[in-house]
Scaffold this active site. Structure first.
Site, PDB file in Angstrom:
ATOM      1  N   ASP A 129       0.833  -1.219   0.000  1.00 49.32           N
ATOM      2  CA  ASP A 129       0.000   0.000   0.000  1.00 49.32           C
ATOM      3  C   ASP A 129       0.858   1.255   0.000  1.00 49.32           C
ATOM      4  OD1 ASP A 129      -1.945  -1.881   0.350  1.00 49.32           O
ATOM      5  OD2 ASP A 129      -2.940  -0.864   2.019  1.00 49.32           O
TER       6      ASP A 129
ATOM      7  N   ASP B 159      11.414   3.829  12.184  1.00 46.05           N
ATOM      8  CA  ASP B 159      10.880   2.541  12.626  1.00 46.05           C
ATOM      9  C   ASP B 159       9.889   2.834  13.748  1.00 46.05           C
ATOM     10  OD1 ASP B 159      10.637  -0.031  14.003  1.00 46.05           O
ATOM     11  OD2 ASP B 159      12.308  -0.648  12.733  1.00 46.05           O
TER      12      ASP B 159
ATOM     13  N   LEU C 187       0.944   3.105   7.700  1.00 48.83           N
ATOM     14  CA  LEU C 187       0.691   1.829   7.011  1.00 48.83           C
ATOM     15  C   LEU C 187       1.612   0.735   7.538  1.00 48.83           C
ATOM     16  CD1 LEU C 187       0.403   3.168   3.345  1.00 48.83           C
ATOM     17  CD2 LEU C 187      -1.356   3.012   5.091  1.00 48.83           C
TER      18      LEU C 187
ATOM     19  N   THR D  44      -8.334  -2.862   9.838  1.00 43.14           N
ATOM     20  CA  THR D  44      -8.464  -4.077   9.022  1.00 43.14           C
ATOM     21  C   THR D  44      -9.772  -4.824   9.264  1.00 43.14           C
ATOM     22  OG1 THR D  44      -7.567  -6.324   8.812  1.00 43.14           O
ATOM     23  CG2 THR D  44      -7.046  -5.191  10.839  1.00 43.14           C
TER      24      THR D  44
ATOM     25  N   GLU E  61      -9.882  -7.837   9.616  1.00 42.01           N
ATOM     26  CA  GLU E  61      -9.585  -8.889  10.597  1.00 42.01           C
ATOM     27  C   GLU E  61     -10.190  -8.561  11.962  1.00 42.01           C
ATOM     28  OE1 GLU E  61      -7.667 -12.032  10.380  1.00 42.01           O
ATOM     29  OE2 GLU E  61      -8.414 -11.620   8.385  1.00 42.01           O
TER      30      GLU E  61
ATOM     31  N   TYR F 285      -2.560 -10.615  15.605  1.00 47.47           N
ATOM     32  CA  TYR F 285      -2.534  -9.497  14.643  1.00 47.47           C
ATOM     33  C   TYR F 285      -3.754  -8.598  14.853  1.00 47.47           C
ATOM     34  CZ  TYR F 285      -3.276  -7.048  10.184  1.00 47.47           C
ATOM     35  OH  TYR F 285      -3.522  -6.080   9.231  1.00 47.47           O
TER      36      TYR F 285
ATOM     37  N   LYS G 219      -4.261  -4.738  16.258  1.00 50.25           N
ATOM     38  CA  LYS G 219      -4.912  -3.731  15.406  1.00 50.25           C
ATOM     39  C   LYS G 219      -6.142  -3.137  16.114  1.00 50.25           C
ATOM     40  CE  LYS G 219      -2.678  -3.496  11.378  1.00 50.25           C
ATOM     41  NZ  LYS G 219      -2.284  -2.273  10.683  1.00 50.25           N
TER      42      LYS G 219
END
Ligand code: NAP
Ligand code: F7E
Length: 357
Positions: A16, A67, A89, A136, A138, A160, A164
Site C-alpha cells: 500500500d 521505525d 501503514l 483491518t 480482521e 494481529y 490492530k
C-alpha cells in the site's frame, strides 16, 4: 504560489505504501516516505511503482529511515518535516506470523501507532496533522453479522487483529480526548502484483506459474476461506479521501463480492490456460491438472493441501458493506477480481520472482 501539502507515509516500502506514494506524488504532494534499515534492499516495490514518475520523484520525494518501534526516529521525522498528513501503514501484516511472533506484532501494530499519536500530541502538532491508521477487516474475526459495516461488532481471533484493535480504539480515543483529526480505514483484503509473496493470492499466482514451468505443486492451507478481495490501487485513493473530510470518521472499504481461496486458484489456473479437478478431502485434498496445452502437465498435482498452512484460529468468511464510503466519499472500487487476477498473472510472466533479491 501555494505551498505543497506534505504527507508522511510510514511503511512506504510495502504494497500500500508504494501505491499511496505514487498516488500522492501524482496529486502534487511532497512525500516523505519511510523505510526500515534492513540487511538487504527493501525499496524495490517503491522503485518499481515510481519508475514512470521520474521528475516528480526527484523533486518531491524524500525517503527517510524510521521505525515505529523506535520513538526517537518517529519524533524526529515529525519534527523535521512537520507534515500535514500522516499515513501509518506500517505493520507486521501477516496474520499467521502473528501467532508465531505475538509480542513483536503487538509492539509494531499496537504500540507503533501509540508512539506516533503521542509524538504528534507532545510536539504540539495536534491541530496541524491529519492522521490515517491502517485498520483491518480482521477486526471482525469470527464474524457476528453479514455483511460487515462500521456498525458490526469486532470479534478478533488473532494476535494481529488484537493489536490492530488496540490501535483502532486508540485512534478514537485520541480523536475524542485531544481533538486530533485521526481516522481508521477498516480495509478488507486488497491485492496487486506487488503483494507480499506469502499472502495467499500472490502465493497462488507464483505457485501456478512455477507449476507450468517445472511441474512443482503449490502447497496451501484452508481452501474454503472466503475473502472480499479488492485492488490496492483503488484502496489507497480511499485512504487519501478519508483525510480530506470535514470531520474525521472511520470507513469500511471493500468490494461487496465474495471469493473462496479455491475459486481464486481456479481463476488463476484458467487465466494461465490450465484447468484442474479437485480430488480427496481435508488435508488429503489435491488439485490435479486436467487441461493444458503442454500435455506433460495433465494428471500432475498442481495444488496440495498442507496442514502447516492452517492457522490456530481462522477467519472463515468476510464480506464488506462499504455503502457509507460510497455515499459520503463517492468512492467505488474500480477493479474486479478477474482484472486483479489478470494483472497479477501478467506481472508474474514479465517479472518472475520480482521480490526475490
Ligand atoms: P505490507 O506490504 O506488509 O507493508 C507493511 C509496511 O510496514 C512495509 O513497508 C514494512 O517495511 C513496514 N514495517 C514493518 N514493520 C515496521 C516497523 N517496525 N517500523 C516501520 N515500518 C515497518 O502491508 P500492506 O499490505 O501494504 O498493508 C499496509 C497496512 O494495511 C498494514 O498496516 C496492514 O496491516 C494493513 N492492512 C492491509 C490489508 C491488505 O489486504 N493488504 C488489509 C487491511 C489492513 P518492510 O518493507 O521493510 O517490511
Ligand atoms: O490469507 C487462507 C488463509 O494471508 C487469506 C493481510 O493483508 O488481509 C490479509 O490477511 C486466506 C486466509 O490474508 C494459505 O487461511 C489458505 O483465510 O492472504 P492471507 P489474510 O490472513 O486475510 C487482512 C485484511 C489484513 O489486514 C492482513 O494484513 O487464505 N490460506 N492457504 C492461506 N493464506 C496464506 N497466507 N498462505 C496459504 O498457503
Amino acid at each position: 504560489m501555494k505551498d505543497k501539502k506534505v504527507a508522511l507515509i510510514i511503511g512506504s516500502t510495502g504494497q500500500d505504501g508504494a501505491y499511496l506514494t505514487s498516488h500522492l506524488l501524482k496529486l502534487d504532494y511532497k512525500v516523505v516516505a519511510t523505510r526500515r534499515r534492513t540487511s538487504m534492499l527493501n525499496t524495490q516495490r517503491l522503485d518499481w511503482i515510481l519508475s514512470d514518475l521520474k521528475s516528480e520523484k526527484e523533486k518531491n520525494l524524500s525517503v527517510e529511515y524510521a521505525d515505529v518501534t523506535d520513538t526517537l526516529s518517529i519524533t524526529k521525522i515529525l519534527d523535521k518535516f512537520l507534515p500535514d498528513e500522516v499515513y501509518n501503514l506500517s505493520a507486521q501484516s501477516h496474520v499467521a506470523v502473528s501467532f508465531e511472533q505475538p509480542e513483536y506484532t503487538a509492539n509494531v501494530n499496537a504500540l507503533g501507532p501509540l508512539r506516533i499519536l503521542e509524538a504528534i500530541r507532545m510536539l504540539g502538532l495536534r491541530k496541524k496533522i491529519k492522521f490515517y491508521q491502517a485498520s483491518t477487516s480482521e477486526l471482525f474475526g469470527n464474524v457476528l453479522s453479514w455483511p460487515q459495516s462500521e456498525e458490526t461488532p469486532f470479534n478478533v481471533v488473532s494476535p494481529y487483529a488484537a493489536a490492530k484493535q488496540f490501535a483502532h480504539n486508540l485512534v478514537k480515543i485520541y480523536r475524542e480526548a485531544y481533538d486530533i483529526f485521526a481516522c481508521s480505514g477498516i480495509l478488507f483484503n486488497h491485492e496487486s502484483p506487488i503483494r507480499g509473496s506469502n499472502f495467499v493470492t500472490k502465493k497462488i499466482v507464483r505457485g501456478i506459474f512455477e507449476f507450468q514451468k517445472s511441474q512443482t505443486s503449490v502447497q496451501l492451507g484452508n481452501l474454503d476461506a472466503i475473502r472480499d478481495w479488492g485492488h490496492a490501487r483503488d484502496y489507497v485513493q480511499m485512504q487519501h479521501l478519508m483525510l480530506q473530510q470535514k470531520q474525521p470518521r472511520d470507513f469500511v472499504i471493500g468490494t461487496g463480492k465474495e471469493t473462496t481461496v479455491r475459486e481464486f486458484v481456479e481463476l488463476v489456473s484458467h487465466r494461465m490456460g490450465l484447468e484442474l479437478e479437485w480430488q480427496g478431502r481435508g488435508v488429503k485434498e489435491v488439485g490435479v491438472c486436467s487441461k493444458a496445452d503442454n500435455k506433460n502437465l495433465i494428471g500432475k498435482i498442481m495444488v496440495k493441501v498442507d496442514q502447516q498452512y492452517f492457522r490456530p484460529l481462522e477467519v472463515e468468511r468476510l464480506l464488506a458493506d462499504a455503502s457509507l464510503a460510497r455515499s459520503k466519499l463517492n468512492w467505488m472500487p474500480e477493479t474486479n477480481i478477474t482484472q486483479i487476477v489478470d494483472e497479477m498473472v501478467r506481472f508474474e510472466f514479465k517479472k518472475p520472482n520480482f521480490d526475490v533479491i
